[in-house]
Design a protein around this motif. Structure first.
Motif, PDB file in Angstrom:
ATOM      1  N   ARG A 155       0.840  -1.196   0.000  1.00 53.12           N
ATOM      2  CA  ARG A 155       0.000   0.000   0.000  1.00 53.12           C
ATOM      3  C   ARG A 155       0.877   1.249   0.000  1.00 53.12           C
ATOM      4  O   ARG A 155       0.634   2.205  -0.738  1.00 53.12           O
ATOM      5  N   ALA A 156       1.929   1.218   0.839  1.00 52.85           N
ATOM      6  CA  ALA A 156       2.822   2.375   0.924  1.00 52.85           C
ATOM      7  C   ALA A 156       3.509   2.626  -0.409  1.00 52.85           C
ATOM      8  O   ALA A 156       3.631   3.774  -0.854  1.00 52.85           O
ATOM      9  N   LEU A 159       0.996   4.128  -2.825  1.00 61.75           N
ATOM     10  CA  LEU A 159       0.759   5.544  -2.522  1.00 61.75           C
ATOM     11  C   LEU A 159       1.913   6.400  -3.028  1.00 61.75           C
ATOM     12  O   LEU A 159       1.714   7.450  -3.644  1.00 61.75           O
ATOM     13  N   ASP A 160       3.136   5.928  -2.758  1.00 59.08           N
ATOM     14  CA  ASP A 160       4.312   6.684  -3.161  1.00 59.08           C
ATOM     15  C   ASP A 160       4.386   6.782  -4.682  1.00 59.08           C
ATOM     16  O   ASP A 160       4.687   7.847  -5.241  1.00 59.08           O
ATOM     17  N   HIS A 163       2.014   9.254  -5.841  1.00 60.51           N
ATOM     18  CA  HIS A 163       2.505  10.590  -5.485  1.00 60.51           C
ATOM     19  C   HIS A 163       3.512  11.092  -6.528  1.00 60.51           C
ATOM     20  O   HIS A 163       3.392  12.218  -7.009  1.00 60.51           O
ATOM     21  N   THR A 217      -2.129  11.560  -0.837  1.00 57.27           N
ATOM     22  CA  THR A 217      -1.075  10.535  -0.743  1.00 57.27           C
ATOM     23  C   THR A 217       0.079  11.040   0.117  1.00 57.27           C
ATOM     24  O   THR A 217       0.650  10.288   0.910  1.00 57.27           O
ATOM     25  N   LEU A 220      -0.810  10.686   3.817  1.00 59.92           N
ATOM     26  CA  LEU A 220      -0.738   9.294   4.275  1.00 59.92           C
ATOM     27  C   LEU A 220       0.717   8.837   4.412  1.00 59.92           C
ATOM     28  O   LEU A 220       1.083   8.156   5.374  1.00 59.92           O
ATOM     29  N   MET A 221       1.558   9.257   3.470  1.00 58.93           N
ATOM     30  CA  MET A 221       2.958   8.843   3.542  1.00 58.93           C
ATOM     31  C   MET A 221       3.672   9.523   4.701  1.00 58.93           C
ATOM     32  O   MET A 221       4.538   8.929   5.338  1.00 58.93           O
TER      33      MET A 221
END
Lengths: 658, 122, 100
Positions: A155-156, A159-160, A163, A217, A220-221
């Motif tokens: 997930r990370a 997201l990255d 981004h 994003t 969240l990061m």
């Protein structure tokens, strides 16, 4: 070397991002037969070729420096063997290989002389450039900090990736768009004005959506990589993030002006109408683009800075806000409540002021005053003294050996004033300017481990507490902090009963290391997530019948997932021999490490015979104090069954230490 | 050549390249992994082996010729635990009593192992 | 980071292995750990490896250690490209009383 690395990383990141932006902007503007538009497209294409070469070249430098870092020697940067090892055996290397391959294909594609006269060819070629650019950019997420986020690594990384892709579309599109507007606004480029205006409108609409994605994003990061306010203001990574945010806000302010003011003035068909606005918009876009490039420089620095969640934060302020300050202070609580209500009122007013068109200024100003008053009323009671080390996490784990060492240090250095039991009642202490606090009290919840560490290190001059920073080493001071934590936990645990409180774990079991005979040492932590532990502190003379009772139900306990660990309070190294053949005890009887366990766990519950039920997450859930006589083991077994039925697994105690 | 044909060919080449790489390397690596696991399992079984282990005696059951010992990890055989081991002969547990720290020799074809020798270490 | 034996641990029985747990997953190819005795000569069995089932655990086996102070030095590369280099110590107290 560090500076070269940063420059290379920045150049690589910026060119990769601009490549995506250039391709998207061309696709967004669409195909046109107007000469100026064609000329602009050609220029952007030429620029892209240069960018692709820059990305490839800087990529090689980044790889070389990374190899030198991984191998630990500068020479490795130029050795084919070392570089190959990095490329094949590390995730960063494999990601680099994929990205570099795609960049090389993109470069070849951009340099090839394709004929794109027909609409189909044009679309295929431009879409391909966009696709390759994005495909070469997004995998970078799998080699960055996102790859180390756990749990939910995928997930990370997603997201990255989203981004950086968003950054590519927005940041990368600013400069090509500015170039288009500038070219079209010039005297000989007037034929492309409607084309440029249309492109600017489309870009503006897309950018709004992209910025929302970037903010979501990014937030969240930041939560994953920084975690809390202390990490944000107290670590290098957090401060870089703050600097980045500052620049991003500046860029967004420019973007807002562009949207609200300049975009609307582009319309008009006359030969001169809109031209100055186009030029101004172009200038603003260039400003936005330059800020964005500065943001990328910060991002490049962040990629080589360890994320805040693994660093020790230095708190830069002398106060912090804590709701624990309200405990037992009803007047302060009321003040905070009223203040926060007023602040909410101010926020509502502010929202209304921004939404309503007429009389905006007075409404907003009034709302701000109300908001300020509310905040001013609510915050002061929440303020608690804070120190640079306030959010420092103990570098020594909460372990029985550390607590026991802390207990010895306490007797030697602290008991004279604070009293043997920590009540602050020793004669020397009572003579001080400000008598020592009761260390057993639950008010210790108000202070972090880092606060205690600060006081131990620097003393409290106004109260007459001496500083121990020179006398005691860092680890010894943390030992004392761990001892104090166990001491105050023991005070809070007075009410612990033999029955568990369902779904309410709160008392952290100090870790301990033990050995049974000559077997290798094991630690309590090894049972975490696997077994429930019944820790029995016994005194042999009185506890034979209880030990026999537990030994008799060995099989049942094992089936229920219980590991019994018995610790003789006299810490006899021949404890097993002393028990002898009757009762036949086969569970773990600690022959080494008992002393520290007894010292630490007697702080939590002092009784000649005491049993702790420790759940799979590492929390003490029930305490049975007794004499050692056989009791009713069925009750304990029933409690274990209740533990096993618990559905909500509390997260394991925080022990983020280095 | 028309640009759209170039694009189609390029993407086709990429897809085929990645697919071929997976078929060649990915599947091969998976097969090698399986073979390695099988080879390891085969090596660990069927052959008589011997271990020397440290432990502490928890119970002696002369009527069954069994010693219950708390021991550390026995490489390739079992994790640290308290476990009953059959003695090769009644002589072995003579003079051994509860609480003795010992070093003992296990021999056999897993999982059938017996204690062939034991000595006190303390 | 966390270890067994723990930093500064004083052990009665010599450990059979040193295990280190890190906060981030490690790159096995670039993660090294060695155990040195007081004379700075290497004593571990040179089989340091990142666990197959948990890429955050690095461990190395030890022979029967004589009493004394030991230093564990490690240099690891985390999955996000950071190098961590540090050391910790532990002491083995009285193995002698156990040798037959």
């Amino acid at each position: 070397m560090y500076a070269l690395g940063l420059c290379a990383r920045w150049l690589h990141l910026a060119s990769s991002i601009l490549l995506v932006g250039a391709a998207t902007t061309i696709a967004l503007a669409g195909r046109s037969d107007r000469p100026t538009a064609r000329r602009w497209e050609h220029r952007v294409l030429l620029g892209s070729r240069g960018l692709a070469l820059a990305a490839l070249g800087s990529g090689l430098i980044v790889l070389g420096l990374q190899t030198a870092l991984f191998e630990g020697r500068g020479g490795a940067a130029l050795e084919a063997g070392s570089i190959a090892r990095v490329l094949i055996e590390t995730q960063a290397g494999r990601v680099w290989l994929v990205r570099f391959g795609l960049l090389a294909i993109l470069a070849a594609f951009l340099w090839s002389r394709l004929h794109v006269e027909s609409s189909l060819d044009w679309r295929a070629a431009r879409a391909q450039a966009m696709l390759l650019g994005a495909a070469a950019l997004v995998p970078a997420a799998a080699a960055g900090h996102a790859a180390a986020v756990e749990p939910e690594t995928a997930r990370a990384i997603a997201l990255d990736g989203l981004h950086v892709l968003g950054a590519g579309v927005w940041v990368g599109g600013l400069l090509p768009l500015a170039l288009l507007l500038w070219t079209a606004a010039a005297e000989p480029g007037a034929d492309a004005r409607p084309y440029a205006v249309l492109a600017a409108r489309r870009f503006s609409r897309l950018a709004l959506g992209v910025v929302l994605v970037l903010v979501a994003t990014g937030t969240l990061m930041a939560i994953a990589n920084v975690g809390n306010v202390a990490g944000l203001v107290g670590t290098a990574y957090g401060r870089l993030l703050l600097a980045k945010l500052g620049l991003v806000v500046a860029a967004l302010a420019l973007a807002a002006v562009n949207r609200a003011v300049h975009l609307g003035r582009l319309a008009g068909d006359g030969p001169t109408v809109g031209r100055p606005a186009m030029r101004r918009l172009a200038t603003f876009l260039v400003g936005e683009g330059l800020i964005a490039l500065a943001v990328l420089a910060i991002v490049a620095t962040m990629t080589v800075t360890p994320p805040a969640r693994h660093e020790a934060p230095t708190w830069p302020f002398s106060v912090r806000l804590s709701f624990a300050a309200l405990e037992g202070a009803p007047a302060a609580s009321a003040r905070v409540l009223i203040g926060s209500q007023i602040a909410v009122l101010g926020l509502v007013g502010l929202a209304a002021g921004l939404a309503i068109r007429g009389r905006r200024l007075p409404l907003v100003a009034g709302a701000l005053v109300v908001l300020g008053a509310g905040v001013g009323l609510a915050l002061p009671p929440l303020a608690v003294d804070a120190y640079p080390t306030t959010y420092l996490r103990p570098s020594v784990p909460y372990h029985a050996a550390s607590i026991a060492s802390g207990a010895t240090l306490y007797r030697e250095h602290c008991a004279a004033c604070h009293g043997a039991g920590g009540a602050g009642d020793a004669p020397a202490g009572l003579r001080l300017a400000r008598p020592p606090a009761d260390l057993r009290g639950p008010h210790t919840a108000l202070h972090t481990a880092g606060d205690l560490f600060w006081w131990l290190t620097n003393g409290i001059p106004e109260a007459g507490m001496p500083a121990f920073g020179r006398e005691l080493g860092e680890e010894q001071r943390w030992d004392l902090v761990n001892f104090l934590r166990a001491l105050s936990s023991g005070y809070s645990a007075r009410g612990m009963r033999p029955a568990i409180e369902p779904d309410r774990p709160w008392l952290v079991a100090p870790d301990f290391t033990f050995a049974v005979g000559p077997t290798p040492p094991r630690s309590l932590r090894e049972y975490r997530g696997r077994r429930t532990v019944l820790l029995v502190l016994y005194e042999l003379a009185r506890a034979r019948s209880r030990l026999a009772e537990i030994a008799g139900r060995d099989g049942t306990l094992a089936l229920l997932g219980v590991e019994v660990i018995a610790v003789p309070v006299d810490a006899a190294p021949d404890a097993i021999k002393r028990i002898g053949p009757e009762p036949r005890v086969l569970f773990s009887v600690v022959t080494e490490g008992a002393q520290a366990i007894v010292t630490a766990y007697h702080l939590l519950a002092a009784s000649p015979h005491v049993e702790f039920l420790i759940d799979r997450q590492g929390y003490i859930r029930a305490v049975t104090r007794g004499s050692g006589a056989a009791g009713d083991l069925d009750k304990t077994i029933a409690e274990v069954q209740r533990l096993n039925e618990e559905r909500t697994a509390a997260s394991a105690p925080e022990e983020h230490v280095h | 050549m028309r640009a759209w044909k170039v694009v189609v060919l390029l993407n086709l080449a990429l897809v085929v390249g990645v697919g071929w790489g997976y078929v060649f390397w990915g599947l091969r690596a998976a097969r090698l992994d399986r073979e390695l696991a099988l080879a390891r399992a085969a090596a660990a079984s069927g052959v008589e082996r011997e271990w020397v282990v440290a432990g502490v005696v928890r119970a002696v059951l002369p009527e069954l010729d069994v010693l219950v010992i708390t021991h550390g990890e026995i490489a390739g055989l079992m994790a640290p635990m308290t476990m009953g081991f059959r003695a090769a002969s009644p002589k072995i547990h003579e003079g051994i009593s509860i609480g003795d720290e010992v070093r003992f020799t296990l021999r056999g074809v897993p999982p059938n192992v017996v204690v062939t020798a034991i000595e006190k270490t303390k | 980071m966390r270890s067994v034996p723990a930093q500064r641990a004083i052990l009665e029985a010599p450990p059979t292995r040193v295990e280190l747990w890190f906060n981030e997953r490690l790159e096995p190819a670039y993660s090294r750990v060695s155990v040195l005795d007081q004379a700075s000569s290497r004593v571990d069995l040179r089989d340091a490896a990142v666990a197959a089932d948990d890429a955050r655990r690095l461990s190395v086996s030890l022979p029967a250690l004589a009493p004394g102070r030991y230093t564990v030095t490690f240099r690891v590369l985390s999955i996000d490209g950071h190098v961590v280099e540090s050391k910790l110590t532990f002491t083995v107290k009285s193995w002698s009383r156990r040798t037959p």
